[in-house]
Design an enzyme around this catalytic site. Sequence first.
Site, PDB file in Angstrom:
ATOM      1  N   THR A   1       2.822  -3.452   0.170  1.00 42.50           N
ATOM      2  CA  THR A   1       2.870  -4.357  -0.980  1.00 42.50           C
ATOM      3  C   THR A   1       2.682  -5.801  -0.533  1.00 42.50           C
ATOM      4  O   THR A   1       1.998  -6.590  -1.191  1.00 42.50           O
ATOM      5  CB  THR A   1       4.203  -4.204  -1.733  1.00 42.50           C
ATOM      6  OG1 THR A   1       4.361  -2.839  -2.146  1.00 42.50           O
ATOM      7  CG2 THR A   1       4.242  -5.102  -2.957  1.00 42.50           C
TER       8      THR A   1
ATOM      9  N   ASP B   1      -3.300  -0.019  -5.717  1.00 39.57           N
ATOM     10  CA  ASP B   1      -2.173   0.411  -4.886  1.00 39.57           C
ATOM     11  C   ASP B   1      -1.942   1.912  -5.097  1.00 39.57           C
ATOM     12  O   ASP B   1      -2.315   2.468  -6.133  1.00 39.57           O
ATOM     13  CB  ASP B   1      -0.930  -0.387  -5.277  1.00 39.57           C
ATOM     14  CG  ASP B   1       0.210  -0.215  -4.284  1.00 39.57           C
ATOM     15  OD1 ASP B   1      -0.043   0.258  -3.151  1.00 39.57           O
ATOM     16  OD2 ASP B   1       1.357  -0.539  -4.639  1.00 39.57           O
ATOM     17  N   GLU B   2      -1.315   2.563  -4.121  1.00 37.57           N
ATOM     18  CA  GLU B   2      -0.999   3.996  -4.200  1.00 37.57           C
ATOM     19  C   GLU B   2      -2.248   4.813  -4.546  1.00 37.57           C
ATOM     20  O   GLU B   2      -2.235   5.700  -5.395  1.00 37.57           O
ATOM     21  CB  GLU B   2       0.106   4.251  -5.240  1.00 37.57           C
ATOM     22  CG  GLU B   2       1.415   3.526  -4.981  1.00 37.57           C
ATOM     23  CD  GLU B   2       2.187   4.103  -3.792  1.00 37.57           C
ATOM     24  OE1 GLU B   2       1.680   5.039  -3.143  1.00 37.57           O
ATOM     25  OE2 GLU B   2       3.302   3.614  -3.520  1.00 37.57           O
TER      26      GLU B   2
ATOM     27  N   GLN C   1       1.238  10.686   2.192  1.00 36.61           N
ATOM     28  CA  GLN C   1       2.251  10.672   1.137  1.00 36.61           C
ATOM     29  C   GLN C   1       1.664  11.107  -0.210  1.00 36.61           C
ATOM     30  O   GLN C   1       2.207  10.774  -1.264  1.00 36.61           O
ATOM     31  CB  GLN C   1       2.874   9.279   1.018  1.00 36.61           C
ATOM     32  CG  GLN C   1       3.643   8.857   2.259  1.00 36.61           C
ATOM     33  CD  GLN C   1       4.371   7.543   2.066  1.00 36.61           C
ATOM     34  OE1 GLN C   1       5.378   7.461   1.370  1.00 36.61           O
ATOM     35  NE2 GLN C   1       3.859   6.490   2.685  1.00 36.61           N
TER      36      GLN C   1
ATOM     37  N   ARG D   1      12.191   8.348   4.164  1.00 40.43           N
ATOM     38  CA  ARG D   1      13.075   7.539   3.317  1.00 40.43           C
ATOM     39  C   ARG D   1      14.248   7.011   4.134  1.00 40.43           C
ATOM     40  O   ARG D   1      14.911   6.052   3.728  1.00 40.43           O
ATOM     41  CB  ARG D   1      13.650   8.362   2.154  1.00 40.43           C
ATOM     42  CG  ARG D   1      12.678   8.952   1.139  1.00 40.43           C
ATOM     43  CD  ARG D   1      11.666   7.971   0.649  1.00 40.43           C
ATOM     44  NE  ARG D   1      10.454   8.050   1.460  1.00 40.43           N
ATOM     45  CZ  ARG D   1       9.505   7.135   1.472  1.00 40.43           C
ATOM     46  NH1 ARG D   1       9.631   6.054   0.752  1.00 40.43           N
ATOM     47  NH2 ARG D   1       8.428   7.285   2.231  1.00 40.43           N
TER      48      ARG D   1
END
Length: 691
Positions: free
Chosen positions: A44, A232-233, A263, A633
């Site tokens: 980000t 993004d993503e 991911q 995570r």
Amino acid sequence: MTVMPATPSAPPTRPAGLNPAQMEAVHAAPGPLLVLAGAGTGKTRVVIARIAHLVWRGAKPSRILAVTFTNKAAREMVTRAVKGLKKGSAEKPEISTIHSLCVRILRRHAGRLGYPDRFAIVDRGEQEQAARAVLKELKVPDTMLRPGDLLDRVSRWKSRAVRADVAMDAVPADADDTWTLAAAGYRRYQNALKTAGAVDFDDLLLLVDELFTNHEDVRKAEAGRFDHLLIDEYQDTSGIQERILSALARDHKSLCVVGDDDQSIYGWRGAEISHILDFATRWPGAKVVRLEENYRSTPEIIRAANLLIERNSRRHGKKLIATGAPGVPPAILQAQDEVDESRRVVSDVESLLRERQVDPAEAVILVRTGEQTRTFEQELRRRQIPYELVGSRSFFDRREVKDVMSFLRVLVDPDDDLALSRIANVPPRGLASSAVQAARAAAATAGHSLWRELLARRDAAQLSPAARGGVDAIGRLVALRNASPAPMPGESRAAAVLRSLLDAAGYRAFLNKEYEEDPAEAETRWACVEEVAAALDEHERSREAKRDLGDVVRGFLDDFVLQVEDQEDRFKDDKPKAGVLRLMTLHAAKGLEFDCVWMVGLEEGILPHHRSLGDSLQAVDEERRLCYVGVTRAKRRLMLSLCLTRTKWGKSKPCRPSRFLYELTGQPEKFSDAPPEKPAPTGPTPRKRRR
């Protein structure tokens, strides 16, 4: 290709803390750019810094479009992007989810497809209502095809850009009869929505794709609004999303996509990993930058993550590099059964909390499926450890919230059949459901709205006296759109209108009567109504105060539906609280991070899930990516647990350790199709049970 203005003579100052790879991504020349951002590598920050760099090179902020896939991410990016630009800058980049972007496009061009510019966006409940009516018309029993099943199949078609008029051709030759029925239901469902001047969440993409495909002038006009596009993503894009975004970047080719193929965990929802894997092929001359420095997890956790994900063969080559100090290795806990597992995991949690080694808000228990949470909830309650089950009932799914939103929809558009049907007799005003259904059927035949049909029936005395009184009562509510009630001190115009609307409807008295035996519940439900009013108030204050009130309310309704449908950022009854442990699924945890993570149920059939076993290699690869997401995570501590047995249908059945446990420890050859003699995998020594 975009022609950039001459660059200033002095280079931009290097943003503090950016590593060489991040700087390379930020300073890359406009053009196709793929940024492979591993977990915890600061993607980000790179997106925001690149926006600032483009502006420094001469790009106008308002001609930069950044797209992400959750409202939460969009809000964060907007805040950070504004801070990164010069103070006092009048222009801002456009940053939003793809669905929000498509709403704005459709508001400008929906008429080209035969939809009103002020179309309504229906929620899931209204979709099911429409689907149920369609199946009833087709005389299809629930035992053959349920409304939810029809909607799931329709959504699957829409995500592949299959429209209702060609759905029948998309039915596989060997499919059963339910697919043919679903194709017929799709056509009627879509006609019902269009007649009502409404669209569902999938239509926001489907209709924009149709606009861009069949109306080149619209595509060029929308693409011409921007000179640069950042996504993004990117690994989460579906086929139709990628088509829309590519259409926007086709002319200027200044396209920067950021994501991590490792991911990609939403294949079941239509995401296509091939988009990020084949980006350089589809965009010739694309530059590829790899972000591999992880700023989140300890070296021990990163080593395990790398060992796991390298087992996937179809992926971009990259390896996370931990930048933090060494910590403790991941631990494996082996339990006798699911009850023992929950007892031992929660005991471990309790010990760390008691010793103040972790803050409760920095701890999470991750499960693969929702049904795994039951024993953990029981144990957490028994030990009186405060917890939050993330993914519980959405705030926006509450009955009273939906009622209030329907009142607002009818206020700005009384021809909104779905909203009017919901509140026609709420509170009770003499319009029985049979009278409303008969009017809806007649309206569909006549080709006009339910409201017009009710007015016609009232004028022709075709309704009972009580029902005519109900139509008059609704008319008084609709008339409030032209009223200007005096706002109370500190109250916005929109909130004042909503208050007047609910007062005129007698909605609070209705709630009090509905829950007269439980006044506390009535107060709770009214508090939710007040929360909607507060959100509407905030929405108006964040926009230009001189905007038309109807436009303010419509904008609020659009934002509401987009938040409801946001798969990653659904508003809960209770937002995450400080001092509370979280219990959630692996899918819900994506994008989050915690000091301590307990991943439970690492057994064949759970993780990897039984639906992926015996299926394609790609299905197991996605399960491995899901496990990888869970592992990454964790910042400081990672606990992995498994059971020797689990109870299914009242019988205890043996479990096999997940292949991922062996891969995490670097010994995948230990896994075979035959159950091991000792179920516990080798590797880190399991913790002793705490007493």
